[in-house]
Design a protein around this motif. Structure first.
Motif, PDB file in Angstrom:
ATOM      1  N   UNK A  69      52.975  52.967 114.843  1.00  0.00           N
ATOM      2  CA  UNK A  69      52.762  51.520 114.970  1.00  0.00           C
ATOM      3  C   UNK A  69      51.279  51.183 114.883  1.00  0.00           C
ATOM      4  N   UNK A  70      50.440  52.038 115.444  1.00  0.00           N
ATOM      5  CA  UNK A  70      48.998  51.798 115.418  1.00  0.00           C
ATOM      6  C   UNK A  70      48.447  51.884 113.994  1.00  0.00           C
ATOM      7  N   UNK A  71      48.970  52.825 113.216  1.00  0.00           N
ATOM      8  CA  UNK A  71      48.416  53.081 111.891  1.00  0.00           C
ATOM      9  C   UNK A  71      49.088  52.303 110.766  1.00  0.00           C
TER      10      UNK A  71
ATOM     11  N   UNK B 136      52.713  47.835 104.958  1.00  0.00           N
ATOM     12  CA  UNK B 136      53.702  47.955 103.890  1.00  0.00           C
ATOM     13  C   UNK B 136      54.135  49.382 103.629  1.00  0.00           C
ATOM     14  N   UNK B 137      53.619  50.324 104.399  1.00  0.00           N
ATOM     15  CA  UNK B 137      54.019  51.720 104.241  1.00  0.00           C
ATOM     16  C   UNK B 137      55.522  51.850 104.477  1.00  0.00           C
TER      17      UNK B 137
ATOM     18  N   UNK C  55      65.877  48.880 110.913  1.00  0.00           N
ATOM     19  CA  UNK C  55      65.837  49.483 109.573  1.00  0.00           C
ATOM     20  C   UNK C  55      66.076  48.456 108.474  1.00  0.00           C
ATOM     21  N   UNK C  56      65.369  48.631 107.376  1.00  0.00           N
ATOM     22  CA  UNK C  56      65.622  47.815 106.184  1.00  0.00           C
ATOM     23  C   UNK C  56      66.814  48.357 105.404  1.00  0.00           C
ATOM     24  N   UNK C  57      67.108  49.629 105.622  1.00  0.00           N
ATOM     25  CA  UNK C  57      68.206  50.267 104.915  1.00  0.00           C
ATOM     26  C   UNK C  57      68.673  51.466 105.716  1.00  0.00           C
TER      27      UNK C  57
ATOM     28  N   UNK D 284      59.847  49.427 107.495  1.00  0.00           N
ATOM     29  CA  UNK D 284      58.492  48.938 107.268  1.00  0.00           C
ATOM     30  C   UNK D 284      58.091  48.204 108.537  1.00  0.00           C
ATOM     31  N   UNK D 285      56.973  48.618 109.132  1.00  0.00           N
ATOM     32  CA  UNK D 285      56.567  48.037 110.403  1.00  0.00           C
ATOM     33  C   UNK D 285      55.835  46.725 110.153  1.00  0.00           C
ATOM     34  N   UNK D 286      56.356  45.616 110.676  1.00  0.00           N
ATOM     35  CA  UNK D 286      55.686  44.325 110.442  1.00  0.00           C
ATOM     36  C   UNK D 286      54.406  44.187 111.253  1.00  0.00           C
TER      37      UNK D 286
END
Length: 208
Positions: free
Chosen positions: A153-155, A160-161, A175-177, A190-192
């Motif tokens: 979460x920090x990195x 968009x990783x 999860x997106x998928x 993908x972490x917003x």
């Protein structure tokens, strides 16, 4: 009870202590592992993980707990990523990855394996730059995922990783998928920015 002795068959991974000596039992090996013991990801699962992440020539791929390097080699050979980096703590597993890499000529400059304590990057002798990572893969049990969750979460929040976990979900993330391959669940995240998740009851899922 002393536990089950570690078997020594040729051509397979033999876990060893940092001083190079053998563990007395598999239980001792398990107790020494800070995150998860290495379990090889089946090739069809590895391929699908990278497909779900939409890995391609513009991506820099990192695999956490890279084991024998199979996802890294697949990312480079099949998906033609710009660069692939394997992060692994176990010395014997790193030797397996480096041995496979040494058989390539010319040796690719865009594939590397680094001995890394994921839980304490400050202890690592070699600097690891996570900021260039655009595709991140891993296969850890739930407890281990929760330990590395703050680091991710920090990195990667808002970068968009594309993060793909195999076997277990990251609790607290949406999860997106999600799909199953050979009975193993694969999750894409993908972490917003700010880690503010939108709960989507219609998030896609494929069973197969």
């Amino acid at each position: 009870m002393t536990g089950v002795p570690v078997k020594k068959n040729a051509g397979v991974f033999h876990p060893k202590k940092d001083d190079g000596t053998d563990f007395d039992s598999f239980d001792d090996y398990i107790a020494s592992v800070p995150l998860s013991p290495w379990v090889p990801t089946p090739d069809p699962v590895a391929r699908r993980m990278l497909q779900i992440a939409d890995a391609d020539v513009d991506d820099v791929h990192f695999d956490l707990g890279s084991g024998d390097g199979r996802l890294n080699f697949m990312a480079l050979d099949v998906f033609k990523v710009k660069k692939s980096v394997g992060l692994e703590l176990d010395i014997e597993l790193l030797k397996m990855s480096e041995d496979r890499l040494s058989k390539r000529w010319p040796k690719p400059s865009n594939l590397e394996f680094i001995r890394t304590d994921i839980l304490d990057m400050n202890k690592n002798s070699e600097h690891v730059d996570l900021t260039e990572c655009t595709v991140l893969t891993m296969f850890f049990v739930e407890d281990a995922l929760q330990k590395i969750k703050p680091l991710l979460e920090e990195n990667f929040a808002g970068t968009g990783c594309r993060i793909v976990t195999n076997g277990y979900p990251m609790k607290g993330w949406k999860p997106k998928w999600k799909e199953f391959v050979l009975g193993l669940p694969i999750f894409l995240y993908e972490i917003p920015e700010g880690c503010m998740w939108i709960d989507d009851p219609d998030a896609p899922q494929v069973i197969g």
